[in-house]
Enzyme design. Structure first.
Site, PDB file in Angstrom:
ATOM      1  N   HIS A 195      41.560  11.245  33.681  1.00  0.00           N
ATOM      2  CA  HIS A 195      42.881  11.157  34.185  1.00  0.00           C
ATOM      3  C   HIS A 195      43.745  10.133  33.174  1.00  0.00           C
ATOM      4  O   HIS A 195      43.508   8.847  32.929  1.00  0.00           O
ATOM      5  CB  HIS A 195      43.111  10.595  35.580  1.00  0.00           C
ATOM      6  CG  HIS A 195      44.390  10.571  36.218  1.00  0.00           C
ATOM      7  ND1 HIS A 195      44.945  11.564  36.493  1.00  0.00           N
ATOM      8  CD2 HIS A 195      45.374   9.458  36.155  1.00  0.00           C
ATOM      9  CE1 HIS A 195      46.535  11.388  36.708  1.00  0.00           C
ATOM     10  NE2 HIS A 195      46.556  10.111  36.465  1.00  0.00           N
ATOM     11  N   ASP A 219      48.915  12.339  49.920  1.00  0.00           N
ATOM     12  CA  ASP A 219      49.370  11.955  48.919  1.00  0.00           C
ATOM     13  C   ASP A 219      50.512  13.022  48.283  1.00  0.00           C
ATOM     14  O   ASP A 219      51.711  12.448  47.962  1.00  0.00           O
ATOM     15  CB  ASP A 219      48.259  12.171  47.704  1.00  0.00           C
ATOM     16  CG  ASP A 219      49.046  11.752  46.361  1.00  0.00           C
ATOM     17  OD1 ASP A 219      49.376  10.728  46.289  1.00  0.00           O
ATOM     18  OD2 ASP A 219      49.165  12.464  45.298  1.00  0.00           O
ATOM     19  N   ARG A 222      58.116   8.520  47.793  1.00  0.00           N
ATOM     20  CA  ARG A 222      58.304   7.804  46.656  1.00  0.00           C
ATOM     21  C   ARG A 222      59.241   7.864  45.736  1.00  0.00           C
ATOM     22  O   ARG A 222      60.009   7.089  45.394  1.00  0.00           O
ATOM     23  CB  ARG A 222      56.855   7.239  46.011  1.00  0.00           C
ATOM     24  CG  ARG A 222      55.846   6.640  47.095  1.00  0.00           C
ATOM     25  CD  ARG A 222      54.436   6.477  46.557  1.00  0.00           C
ATOM     26  NE  ARG A 222      54.374   5.909  45.095  1.00  0.00           N
ATOM     27  CZ  ARG A 222      53.506   6.149  44.194  1.00  0.00           C
ATOM     28  NH1 ARG A 222      52.567   7.363  44.465  1.00  0.00           N
ATOM     29  NH2 ARG A 222      53.559   5.583  43.004  1.00  0.00           N
ATOM     30  N   SER A 238      47.382   6.961  44.740  1.00  0.00           N
ATOM     31  CA  SER A 238      47.819   8.416  44.742  1.00  0.00           C
ATOM     32  C   SER A 238      46.949   8.996  43.800  1.00  0.00           C
ATOM     33  O   SER A 238      46.458  10.202  43.771  1.00  0.00           O
ATOM     34  CB  SER A 238      49.212   8.298  44.039  1.00  0.00           C
ATOM     35  OG  SER A 238      49.686   9.716  43.847  1.00  0.00           O
ATOM     36  N   LYS A 246      43.227  11.788  44.829  1.00  0.00           N
ATOM     37  CA  LYS A 246      43.250  13.115  44.350  1.00  0.00           C
ATOM     38  C   LYS A 246      41.960  13.069  43.346  1.00  0.00           C
ATOM     39  O   LYS A 246      41.292  14.454  43.613  1.00  0.00           O
ATOM     40  CB  LYS A 246      44.483  13.562  43.526  1.00  0.00           C
ATOM     41  CG  LYS A 246      45.692  14.040  44.285  1.00  0.00           C
ATOM     42  CD  LYS A 246      46.832  14.252  43.465  1.00  0.00           C
ATOM     43  CE  LYS A 246      47.346  13.076  42.734  1.00  0.00           C
ATOM     44  NZ  LYS A 246      48.568  13.028  42.187  1.00  0.00           N
TER      45      LYS A 246
END
Lengths: 426, 426
Positions: B85, B164, B171, B186, B190
């Site tokens: 990620h 989320d 947010r 967050s 995931k």
């Protein structure tokens, strides 16, 4: 390039920046119009809770709240206008005799009041225990009563500071109630919009008050006095003790009863002391040279009270509703009452049905508590310290539970306390 | 007595208290179910922004976000699973070649990706410039592709960490994006829900990154690595530079073109360096002993890429869409490029139509920028520093505006910089 982004205002406050006039006014205008979502306002409120507001920000914020609705024009009343606001306490029925006393002295008192929530009572709830009396009054009717009678106690209309109406409900569910700038702007926006020329604040401190810390109470008082002055309202504040109930009656009809005693020239000493101090300060701010004590003893305050009740459909000669059951809470030993906790008594009265948890809830007119012995007074073992006025016997256990540890009895009287702790004026 | 009050959770965090497991789980469960209002969640988010979360709170918070939906079971895939990620940058197309390389080495890469927002692009937007390719894939189909091909890039389904999804949108409008615990939970919720056994994070720092402060980037990386480990995912992080675009292509189809160069064993040095570093770390965490460079040069990575594209309806032999107009931004003098600002280039590409301001907006497949001269490279006066690939000529002025001051040219090359700044593992 981009005219206005709500999220930029939130981020600026979040980061400790000072908001511009334009940011504050645009945000509150859009929020009142429903163009800014509740969640964005909630985030801004928490950021304000965290970062606070400068005096200039708060003045603009309050002015924008006033500008969200109409500002009453009381220039046709023909008397100097002056009002009082209390931050709320237990047994605080001062507004009832006070409005009549100050009006009888020649000032006009446009008291727009609220209802009770939690352990503190509301002036409108108390007045509604008078048979026939109605809280709602259109603005032109209110002006007429002020002209004719000099005093009015009624509900604020929906067009007065609508931004505050929305923000108040939002603060309640988002944990953003206990913020000095948010409290101050909420109170002052309504009082400024009400159109009064002068205002005396009664900021209560103690276990039964919204604030138990003197420093916090003083900061709130100073903030509100500044806000009033900045908006052209002559404003001062008394900081007064709220550790034990004011007077002996706590509830709705029972507090009207005690208020009538004050208007007859009688009543408990602490209640009379506070009422007089506030009356003197109101008359001074209004520029009216009159003797509050005289009108209370010669029947003029009572006559004004009766005219006020009649003007709103009430019957001043009707018998007030009374509870059917009573229960005494007795002294377990002989001695001086050294403590009688305002918060505990307020919670017990709420549990008995005279208060409400949510603003939609109904309240009992007759439920309440009479404090038969107050701090400094001697009780014999078995004598009642309190007497519960009961409307619904099923509620008694919860009320007694709330009274656990509510008072102490000892061999010596407690040290004398100052009822009036401070006086804030500029 | 009272089971659960959202406002008590908000107040506790507001006052700096540590939330209990029960408070966190009840709040997120009720919020996901719609039983807690957006404004209450907004107030809690701002309070978290202010007060932060302890490691234990954050572990529970993240676990509750995972528990709000389903956790994929990839145990039938038959290969060790590992994912990557990136916190997002400009020209960061690393996922495209990386997934194919690591899959060609024998691991399975279940890359659930997102779309671009603001100045950073999104992997799915880039992939969608391949004719026929579709981002949506049902979970069983995803598992099958992982078994057959070893790599998949697709959109996260609606049942993955739905808390989320709601919190992310909230947010965005409440100014609570830039909070380390909220960012970390967050991302990690995931990735944990996706079912991968291992995860390498690429935390970018610099003008084109979400974070420009190294200390903040390191704190975020450490927080996410801890969260992964606490939830049974072997996790490590690289902190990498994002002051200038990665590679030369910035946009959608242009980034696919450059990714294909990397898969052919070519491509710009910085992009190859980062891709290889991440591939080596992923293979190490997956326990796969293979040579990432070899599969890139012997055609195996390209074969995996083609199979991945075909598995999702794409045509790997189709010509990628190309812009019709091009405009060069030329060097005003001869010299070394000493700076080419990632944020400015990212904003310009966004203005050209390749990015979006809101998640509903469409994006241009062909708009983009080719960086013809990168920091450290020499340009003659009048040579192109950048070439704009144009889809809609009306957007060019805004893009050129965004490029004002985007690069510097000087007589000396800039000092060499570290692409890989730090490595976080426990």
């Amino acid at each position: 390039m981009i005219a206005f982004h709500a999220v930029d205002v939130i981020k600026a406050k979040r980061d400790g920046e000072v908001l511009t006039d334009g940011q504050i006014r645009s945000f509150l205008e859009a929020y009142t119009a429903g163009a800014i979502a509740e969640e964005q306002a909630a985030a801004l409120l928490m950021a304000i809770f965290w970062r606070g507001m400068t005096a200039d920000e708060l003045t603009t914020w309050t002015d924008a709240m006033v500008a969200s609705g109409e500002r009453l024009d009381l220039s046709t009343v023909g008397r100097p206008t002056v009002d009082k606001h209390s931050t709320g306490g237990v047994g605080d029925k001062v507004s009832l005799p006070l409005v009549a006393i100050v009006a009888a002295c020649g000032a006009a008192v446009p008291q727009l009041s609220g209802r009770g929530l939690g352990h503190t009572g509301g002036t409108l709830d108390k007045m509604e225990s008078i048979p026939g009396w109605r809280a709602a009054l259109p603005p032109d009717e209110m002006t007429r009563v002020l002209q004719d009678v000099g005093g009015v106690i009624c509900a604020a209309g929906p067009r007065l500071a609508p931004a505050d109406r929305k923000l108040y409900a939002l603060r309640d569910v988002t944990g953003t109630v206990e913020s000095i700038p948010l409290i101050a702007s909420s109170i002052m926006s309504k009082k400024i919009a009400e159109g009064t020329q002068a205002l005396v604040l009664d900021v209560k401190v103690g276990t039964g008050a919204f604030m138990s810390d003197l420093g916090q109470a003083r900061a709130l008082a100073e903030t509100m006095v500044q806000l009033g002055q900045a908006n052209g309202v002559r404003t001062s504040a008394l900081i007064t003790a709220m550790d034990t109930p004011l007077g002996r009656a706590v509830g709705n009809a029972v507090e009207v009863e005690e208020s009538l005693d004050v208007l007859r020239g009688e009543g408990p000493e602490d209640l009379v002391t506070i009422t007089h101090a506030l009356a003197r300060e109101m008359l001074a701010l209004a520029g009216v040279d009159a003797d509050a004590d005289a009108v209370r003893h010669d029947g003029r305050a009572m006559a004004t009270w009766r005219a006020m009740v009649v003007a709103q459909g009430g019957d001043p000669d009707a018998t007030l509703p009374r509870a059917t059951d009573y229960l005494a809470v007795r002294a377990p030993e002989s001695g001086y009452v050294t403590r009688l906790d305002a918060r505990a008594v307020g919670n017990a009265v709420w549990r008995l049905g005279a208060g409400r948890a949510r603003k939609e809830d109904p309240v009992s007119k007759t439920a309440g508590i009479w404090c038969r012995a107050k701090p400094g007074e001697w009780v014999e073992e078995g004598q009642p310290v309190m007497e519960l006025a009961i409307d619904d016997p099923a509620r008694v256990p919860a009320a007694l539970d709330a009274l656990t540890g509510a008072f102490d009895i000892g061999p010596e009287p407690p040290p004398p306390r100052d009822l009036i702790i401070d006086y804030i004026h500029f």
